[in-house]
Motif scaffolding. Structure first.
Motif, short mmCIF file in Angstrom:
data_model
loop_
_atom_site.label_atom_id
_atom_site.label_comp_id
_atom_site.label_asym_id
_atom_site.label_seq_id
_atom_site.Cartn_x
_atom_site.Cartn_y
_atom_site.Cartn_z
N GLY A 132 0.71 4.98 -8.57
CA GLY A 132 -0.74 4.96 -8.71
C GLY A 132 -1.45 5.26 -7.40
N SER A 133 -2.75 5.58 -7.51
CA SER A 133 -3.56 5.81 -6.33
C SER A 133 -3.72 4.51 -5.55
CB SER A 133 -4.94 6.34 -6.72
OG SER A 133 -4.82 7.58 -7.40
N LEU A 134 -3.85 4.63 -4.22
CA LEU A 134 -3.88 3.45 -3.36
C LEU A 134 -5.26 3.23 -2.76
CD1 LEU A 134 -0.57 3.88 -1.35
CD2 LEU A 134 -0.99 2.33 -3.24
N GLN A 135 -5.59 1.95 -2.57
CA GLN A 135 -6.72 1.54 -1.76
C GLN A 135 -6.15 0.67 -0.65
OE1 GLN A 135 -10.06 2.23 -2.50
NE2 GLN A 135 -10.38 2.09 -4.71
N THR A 136 -6.51 0.95 0.60
CA THR A 136 -5.96 0.20 1.73
C THR A 136 -7.08 -0.38 2.57
OG1 THR A 136 -5.79 2.24 3.02
CG2 THR A 136 -3.82 1.52 1.84
N PHE A 137 -6.77 -1.47 3.28
CA PHE A 137 -7.78 -2.17 4.07
C PHE A 137 -7.05 -3.13 5.00
CE2 PHE A 137 -7.25 -3.55 -0.27
CZ PHE A 137 -6.84 -4.87 -0.16
N LEU A 138 -7.81 -3.78 5.87
CA LEU A 138 -7.26 -4.77 6.80
C LEU A 138 -7.80 -6.15 6.48
CD1 LEU A 138 -7.71 -2.79 10.15
CD2 LEU A 138 -5.59 -3.06 8.85
N LEU A 139 -6.93 -7.15 6.51
CA LEU A 139 -7.33 -8.55 6.37
C LEU A 139 -6.62 -9.38 7.43
CD1 LEU A 139 -7.22 -9.17 2.49
CD2 LEU A 139 -9.27 -9.08 3.92
N ARG A 140 -7.28 -10.43 7.87
CA ARG A 140 -6.65 -11.38 8.80
C ARG A 140 -6.11 -12.55 7.98
NH1 ARG A 140 -7.78 -9.61 13.85
NH2 ARG A 140 -9.45 -8.05 13.91
N LEU A 141 -4.80 -12.58 7.84
CA LEU A 141 -4.15 -13.55 6.95
C LEU A 141 -3.85 -14.83 7.70
CD1 LEU A 141 -1.65 -11.12 5.17
CD2 LEU A 141 -4.01 -11.68 4.54
N PRO A 142 -3.83 -15.97 7.00
CA PRO A 142 -3.50 -17.24 7.64
C PRO A 142 -2.11 -17.21 8.25
CG PRO A 142 -4.46 -17.61 5.47
CD PRO A 142 -4.20 -16.14 5.59
#
Length: 458
Positions: A434-444
Motif C-alpha cells: 500500500g501507499s505510505l505516509q511517513t512522519f516523525l514522532l518522539r516516542l517515550p
C-alpha cells in the motif's frame, strides 16, 4: 478627519539613531508596550535611548518586525539578535530565531537562549541537536544547555500504509503504525489503528508530537470517515475529534503554527479549493482563504516557519504557493515548467524546497528531484536519478540534515550537502503493501514492539 501619518519614534542604540513606528514597537515588543503605556514621562517622549543593546542587534530586530528575513550567518549577529529578543520581549524575533536553527548555529543558539532565558528558542535548538550528531552536543558550553538537550527524546521515523475501516469481528492485525528501529534495522509495531479509522486517501500530519488522521474513505463510493483520530505517543492512546465542516478526502494535512490545515481535496469526485483550519485548543474547524485553484493530494512542506504547497497547472507547470497566516492569503512563490508524472511530494531543508516526481517522462522506476532556493528564487535539478525499485513510490521525511526515504524495498538515508543528496546508509524497507505516509514522532523511552512482518500484496 482621517488620522495623519504616524510620527516615528527616534531610538538611540549604542550611539546609532533608528526611526521606527510606535505602533510597530508597541504591537511586537513587550518592552516598548510597557514603556509607552506606562504614563511616565518617557511615554510621551519622541526619543528613546537604549544603552543595553547593540546597534546591529536592534537593526536586525527592526527588520524582522517589519517582515524581512535577514540572513544571520555570523556568531555575533545571532548573539545580538538573541539578546534583543530577550530584552525587547519580542516574540516575532524569537520565532524567527527558532526557524533559523541549522547544524551550523544550533549549539550557539542553544547556549545563548539558555543564557538569556528564551525558552522557545532553547527548545527548538535543543531538539535539533538531539536529532543530530554527538559533535553538536560536544559544542555546547553551558551545563544547563547540555542538561536540557539530554532530557529530550530523539525523533523516530514512523510510517503507516493504506488501510480502510475494519469490522470488529474481522480485526486486521496488520492495521498498525510502525517505527524504524535503526539499531536493529527492523520496523516494529507502534500501535494499532482504531477500527473506524481509514488511511486510504486520508490527510496525515503531526502537531505538538501528536499524530492526526483526517478524511479517510471506505468503500467503492469513497464514503468519507466522519471522525478524525489523534494518537498521543505519551500514553499510546487514541482519541477522536471532529472532521472538517466540508467532507473531504485526498487532501493535504499540515500541522503549522499550532493548528491543523486541511488543504483542498475531493468530495463526490469533485476537486475543491477550500481550506479549513483546526484549533486543538478549542476543538473547532474554521474556513480560511481558498487555494488559487481546486487541487487534490497537493504536496506540502514547511521551511523557515513558512507553509508551502505545490499546484499543478496546464502546460506542465509546477506552481509553488505560500500560505501567509497574518494575511490569510495564498501568495505565489515560483513556477517551474517540467513534464510531470505520478507521485509528487515535497520536502524542505533550510532555504530549499525539494519537489520529487516520478520520471523523467513516463519512467516510473526513477524519481527526479528539482530544488527551489527560496532566497534566490532559482530552480536547480539534482544530479542523477533516484531509483525506485519495483516501481513502488517512496515517501520522504527530513530530520536535521538527513532525508529518510522509504518504500517496500528499502529505507535510504541521505545527507543533504550543498543542495545535493548523498547516500549515507540503507535500512530495511517497509514490510507492508500500500501507499505510505511517513512522519516523525518522539516516542517515550523504552518504546518497543513486535517486528512488523511482511505481508503479501493485495
Amino acid at each position: 478627519m482621517p488620522p495623519g501619518p504616524e510620527v516615528p519614534v527616534q531610538v538611540w542604540v549604542d550611539g546609532q539613531l533608528f526611526q521606527a513606528e510606535q505602533s510597530l514597537l508597541v504591537e511586537h515588543c513587550g518592552f516598548f508596550r510597557g514603556l509607552f503605556r506606562s504614563g511616565m514621562r518617557e511615554a510621551r517622549a519622541a526619543e528613546v535611548r537604549l544603552g543595553a543593546l547593540s546597534a546591529a542587534g536592534f537593526g536586525t530586530a527592526l527588520r524582522v518586525l517589519r517582515g524581512e528575513r535577514p540572513a544571520l550567518a555570523a556568531e555575533d549577529e545571532l548573539l545580538q539578535a538573541v539578546e534583543c529578543a530577550a530584552f525587547l520581549q519580542a516574540p516575532v524575533l524569537a520565532r524567527f530565531l527558532e526557524h533559523s536553527v541549522t547544524s551550523d548555529n544550533c549549539s550557539l543558539l542553544c547556549d545563548a537562549a539558555a543564557a538569556f532565558g528564551l525558552r522557545d528558542v532553547l527548545h527548538s535548538a535543543a531538539l535539533f541537536i538531539r536529532d543530530g550528531s554527538h559533535e553538536l552536543v560536544a559544542q555546547l558550553e553551558l551545563p544547563e544547555a547540555r542538561a536540557y538537550v539530554a532530557a529530550l527524546r530523539p525523533s523516530t521515523y514512523v510510517a503507516v500504509s493504506t488501510h480502510t475501516p475494519a469490522p470488529g469481528f474481522l480485526e486486521d492485525a496488520s492495521r498498525t503504525m510502525c517505527f524504524l528501529d535503526e539499531e536493529e534495522d527492523a520496523w516494529r509495531t507502534l500501535a494499532a489503528l482504531p477500527l473506524e479509522a481509514s488511511t486510504l486517501l486520508a490527510g496525515v500530519a503531526t502537531l505538538g508530537n501528536k499524530l492526526y488522521i483526517v478524511g479517510g474513505v471506505c468503500g467503492a463510493s469513497k464514503e468519507v470517515v466522519e471522525l478524525g483520530f489523534c494518537y498521543d505517543p505519551e500514553g499510546g492512546t487514541w482519541c477522536e475529534f471532529p472532521s472538517p465542516h466540508q467532507p473531504r478526502y485526498d487532501m493535504a494535512l499540515a500541522g503549522f503554527e499550532g493548528r491543523l490545515y486541511a488543504i483542498g481535496g475531493e468530495f463526490q469526485r469533485t476537486p475543491m479549493s477550500s481550506v479549513e483550519c483546526y484549533d486543538p485548543a478549542t476543538g473547532c474547524w474554521s474556513f480560511v482563504a481558498d487555494l488559487p485553484q481546486p487541487a487534490t493530494g497537493v504536496p506540502c512542506a514547511q521551511a523557515r516557519g513558512r507553509l508551502f504547497v505545490c499546484l499543478w497547472r496546464p502546460a506542465d507547470i509546477t506552481a509553488v504557493v505560500e500560505y501567509v497566516v497574518q494575511m490569510d492569503k495564498w501568495l505565489p512563490v515560483a513556477e517551474l515548467c517540467r513534464s510531470q508524472s505520478y507521485g509528487h511530494f515535497m520536502v524542505a531543508h533550510r532555504d530549499s524546497l525539494y519537489v520529487v516526481r516520478n520520471g523523467p517522462s513516463d519512467d516510473f522506476l526513477h524519481c527526479a528531484i528539482d530544488c527551489l532556493n527560496l532566497v534566490t528564487g532559482q530552480w536547480t535539478s539534482l544530479p542523477g536519478q533516484f531509483v525506485n525499485s519495483k516501481g513502488a513510490l517512496f515517501t520522504s521525511v527530513v530530520r536535521g540534515d538527513t532525508v529518510y526515504t522509504v518504500n517496500r524495498v528499502s529505507t535510504l538515508v541521505y545527507a543533504i550537502e550543498d543542495g545535493t543528496w548523498r547516500l549515507l546508509r540503507e535500512k530495511a524497507g517497509f514490510p507492508r503493501p500500500g501507499s505510505l505516509q511517513t512522519f516523525l514522532l518522539r516516542l517515550p523511552p523504552g518504546t518497543t514492539g513486535p517486528v512488523a512482518t511482511a505481508l503479501p500484496e493485495l
